[in-house]
Enzyme design. Structure first.
Site, PDB file in Angstrom:
ATOM      1  N   CYS A   1       6.893 -43.329  84.990  1.00 37.83           N
ATOM      2  CA  CYS A   1       7.002 -43.536  83.527  1.00 37.83           C
ATOM      3  C   CYS A   1       7.918 -44.676  83.142  1.00 37.83           C
ATOM      4  O   CYS A   1       7.907 -45.107  81.996  1.00 37.83           O
ATOM      5  CB  CYS A   1       7.493 -42.304  82.789  1.00 37.83           C
TER       6      CYS A   1
ATOM      7  N   GLU B   1      -1.498 -33.967  90.069  1.00 35.75           N
ATOM      8  CA  GLU B   1      -1.572 -34.990  91.120  1.00 35.75           C
ATOM      9  C   GLU B   1      -0.661 -34.612  92.291  1.00 35.75           C
ATOM     10  O   GLU B   1      -1.043 -34.716  93.455  1.00 35.75           O
ATOM     11  CB  GLU B   1      -1.175 -36.360  90.547  1.00 35.75           C
TER      12      GLU B   1
END
Ligand code: SF4
Ligand code: SF4
Ligand code: SF4
Ligand code: FES
Ligand code: FES
Lengths: 147, 574
Positions: free
Chosen positions: B298, B281
């Protein structure tokens, strides 16, 4: 006046938040949540801190309450001088208990600590104006001034 | 240096030291409650009082600076009497609830009551009687147990810059409340749980879900599987009286089987997977002019923070789900299919160092598998309790290995547990993908350690990629302000909500000082160092996953299962 305008007048002043809160009280008789959050923004505090200040001082209130704030001193000298009878008279006259507001939103009844007028106890204040040497009999007349 | 005498022992300490620090130099412990080694001095509990020669009044050891020739006495009858009275006063409105309390056995107040032999309290016992706050799925508050030390307020404001907690009222009536005296869920709280570590008592804790776990294990229709986050192993040892990092992985896995898990798998597998998705990404954004800097995604406390305070920067967040949620989505699709298990029977439990993960798992959008992807989140502390409940002796337990498919991992996944680890893992992979060369030295020293903000620049065959790493949300805020002002020089920013990263997460063993976080960080890098594979793209099970199921990073299936989008929280009061 809008709470934002009131607060803006104290922007940049040292201790401005206290003055802003006093000014807000004159307008609303309590500190609405939105006003506390706005004061936090203007005085660069968190809302949690601004709320801490609003609840620290007994003269501020964060609960909606009657427009005319009647406070009776409960410190020792007033207590000894018969504050309890004055409390009873106030409760009777306004038809509410201490800590409550009248249904028409006109009066709030609160305790306060010594207001520095111990030479003439018992003492009540209405919107900050002191009444000295108060007796239960005088209460209806005093309250009538604000009706 | 300043010379003084404490209880007849001479000691010299640097100027500006407090009596408390000087006393600990010579092995004299002075009791404390409001004192916290990483915070400012509060001096509001007074339990640390001592006699200082020449002073009529007792002095607070945590606050009083030493002076030349000072003579201190820390346990005269007067001192002991005063401390005892202070404790009795605190206990006079403190619930006598130790047996039922989440901090039973790990409570600073309980310890002192024990040390000072508080038996009968001369003061009238009256609990204040506040309602408990269970408004968030991550943590609870029990104000009756609050001793007003204010350590949580400092954690939330200074360390996290969230300011969800403050004081209300004063004197006997004061209490610690969320913003405007509302429920925690209506405050800007991001559920990081750092206030839990700060609290000396049981006034704040995780929403314990041990009973839900035991019910699932008891249900014959359920296949109970687990994933373990990388930060858990290094800290779980502390819960059962071992040294940080001392629990061997195999023993840990055996312990989990013993308490009832049918399959033991690893979040590290999906951490490696995260690197492939997130690394690609980043490369795509760099190549195609996507929104930069890209932020890692995360840490659910950080996601809550970004959604609360920086809704204008949500496009900068990587669309990758956290490793927990990637694992969750795959467990009930790919894994279920491979194992021939009906996904509706799978009860997916993740073991996390984090309380915000409880909230993340319950997000309504986290159901891409067709089911709730993760059914239950247990913190390291809750697993510690289950281990203690099970009566296992970990020094004798035979080792066991992870189950297959989604149980293998590399060192790159292990370091996700420490601040800078995701960045380092990503760099290990991105470097090789971009340059086609093998990275000989996989260690990136600049990204490691507990420093609040770290930065590095990596040369990818002529393209210099600038990265920054922040741990603790007050540090994150600094980087975010730069981004908002359009002045951020970085391409990629890693943020972990908790100081030190996940090893310092809100669900970890109660962490009284940052030195503990540093120990755990060391244990994390030691584990990485010892593994044969240390780059995420070398994970054989991840390779198989792409061959058989996902086909390519950022592909159609990945988008369906592994990526997400974010929503502004629109909190009314910040
Ligand atoms: S907070 Fe500590 S002292 Fe209070 S009930 Fe819990 S364990 Fe006991
Ligand atoms: S969980 Fe984090 S954000 Fe919420 S009150 Fe505690 S420290 Fe503050
Ligand atoms: S909740 Fe805990 S940390 Fe916060 S003031 Fe109360 S006792 Fe201290
Ligand atoms: S005691 Fe009432 S005014 Fe001082
Ligand atoms: S520890 Fe010193 S006053 Fe609380």
């Amino acid at each position: 006046m809008d709470y934002k305008e009131i607060i803006a007048r104290y922007d940049g002043k040292v201790g401005g938040i206290i003055e802003a809160y006093h000014a807000l009280l004159r307008e609303f008789s309590y500190l609405p949540e939105e006003a506390i959050a706005e004061a936090a923004r203007v005085f660069k505090l968190s809302t949690a801190e601004a709320y801490g200040i609003a609840t620290f001082y007994s003269m501020f209130s964060v609960e909606a309450r009657g427009k005319n704030v009647v406070r009776i001193c409960e410190s020792a000298p007033c207590h000894v001088a018969g504050a309890a009878d004055v409390v009873a008279a106030l409760e009777r006259e306004l038809g509410i208990k201490m800590g409550e507001s009248t249904a028409d939103g006109k009066f709030a009844l609160e305790f306060t600590e010594c207001v520095g007028q111990c030479q003439a106890t018992p003492v009540i204040t209405i919107n900050g104006k002191p009444y000295l040497d108060v007796s239960p009999a005088q209460i209806p007349a005093i309250i009538a001034e604000y009706k | 240096m300043v010379n003084l005498t404490i209880d007849g022992i001479k000691v010299s300490v640097p100027e500006g030291s407090t009596i408390l620090q000087a006393a600990s130099e010579v092995g004299i412990k002075i009791p404390t409650l409001c004192f916290h080694p990483d915070q400012s001095i509060k001096a509001n509990c007074r339990v640390c009082v001592c006699e200082v020669e020449g002073n009529r009044l007792l002095q607070a050891a945590c606050a009083m600076p030493v002076f030349e020739g000072m003579v201190v006495k820390t346990r005269t009858p007067k001192v002991l009497e005063a401390r005892k009275t202070i404790l009795e006063l605190i206990l006079s409105n403190h619930p006598q609830d130790c047996l039922n309390c989440i901090r039973n056995g790990n409570c600073e107040l309980q310890d002192l009551a024990q040390e000072y032999c508080i038996r009968e309290n001369p003061f009238e016992y009256k609990v204040r009687g506040f309602a408990k706050d269970f408004s968030t799925p991550a943590l609870f508050r029990d104000q009756d147990k609050c001793i007003l030390c204010r350590r949580c307020i400092e954690a939330c404001s200074v360390v996290q810059s969230v300011n969800a907690l403050g004081l209300e009222g004063r004197g006997y009536n004061s209490m610690v409340v969320p913003t405007l005296g509302k429920a925690l869920i209506d405050s800007p709280c991001v559920m990081c749980g750092q206030c839990i570590h700060a609290c000396p008592v049981g006034a704040i804790g995780e929403r314990e879900q041990i009973d839900e776990f035991l019910a699932a294990v008891a249900n014959p229709d359920k296949v109970v599987i687990t994933q373990i986050a990388p930060a858990v192993r290094v800290a779980i040892a502390e819960e059962i009286g071992m040294m940080t990092g001392e629990m061997p992985m195999g023993t840990f896995v055996q312990g989990l089987r013993q308490i009832g898990f049918d399959y033991v798998l690893h979040t590290n597998f999906s951490a490696d997977l995260t690197i492939l998705e997130e690394g690609n990404e980043l490369l795509k954004r760099l190549k195609e002019g996507g929104t930069l800097p890209m932020f890692t995604s995360c840490s659910p406390g950080w996601i809550n923070f970004c959604e609360t305070f920086y809704p204008d920067l949500l496009d900068n967040l990587s669309t990758c789900k956290s490793p927990q949620q990637m694992f969750g989505a795959l467990a009930k699709t790919y894994w279920a299919e491979k194992m021939g298990i009906d996904p509706s029977k799978i009860y997916s439990v993740s073991i996390m160092p984090c309380v915000a993960k409880k909230f993340e798992a319950a997000r309504p959008e986290m159901n891409d598998s067709g089911y709730q992807d993760v059914d239950l989140v247990l913190t390291t502390r809750e697993i510690g309790r289950l281990f203690r409940m099970s009566g296992l002796d970990f020094s004798k337990l035979p080792a066991s290995d992870f189950d297959s498919w989604m149980g293998k991992y590399t060192g790159a996944a292990v370091i996700f547990g420490a601040s800078g680890g995701v960045m380092e893992a990503a760099l290990r992979t991105v470097y090789e993908v971009v340059t086609g060369k093998t990275l000989e030295d996989v260690n990136f020293a600049a990204t490691r350690g507990i420093t609040g903000i770290k930065e590095a620049a990596v040369d990818l065959d002529g393209t210099v990629v600038k990265v920054a790493i922040a741990n603790g949300l007050a540090n994150a805020r600094k980087l975010m302000e730069q981004v908002r002002a359009g002045e951020s020089p970085y391409h990629f920013i890693e943020i972990m909500a908790c100081p030190g990263g996940c090893i310092g997460g809100g669900g970890q063993p109660i962490t009284k000082a940052n030195v503990k976080r540093v120990e755990r960080i060391e244990a994390i890098y030691a584990e990485d160092e010892g593994l044969p594979l240390r780059k995420s793209h070398d994970n054989p099970e991840v390779k198989t996953l792409y061959e058989e199921f996902l086909h390519e990073p950022l592909g159609h299936k990945s988008h369906e299962l592994l990526h997400t989008h974010y929503h502004p929280k629109n909190k009314k009061f910040l």
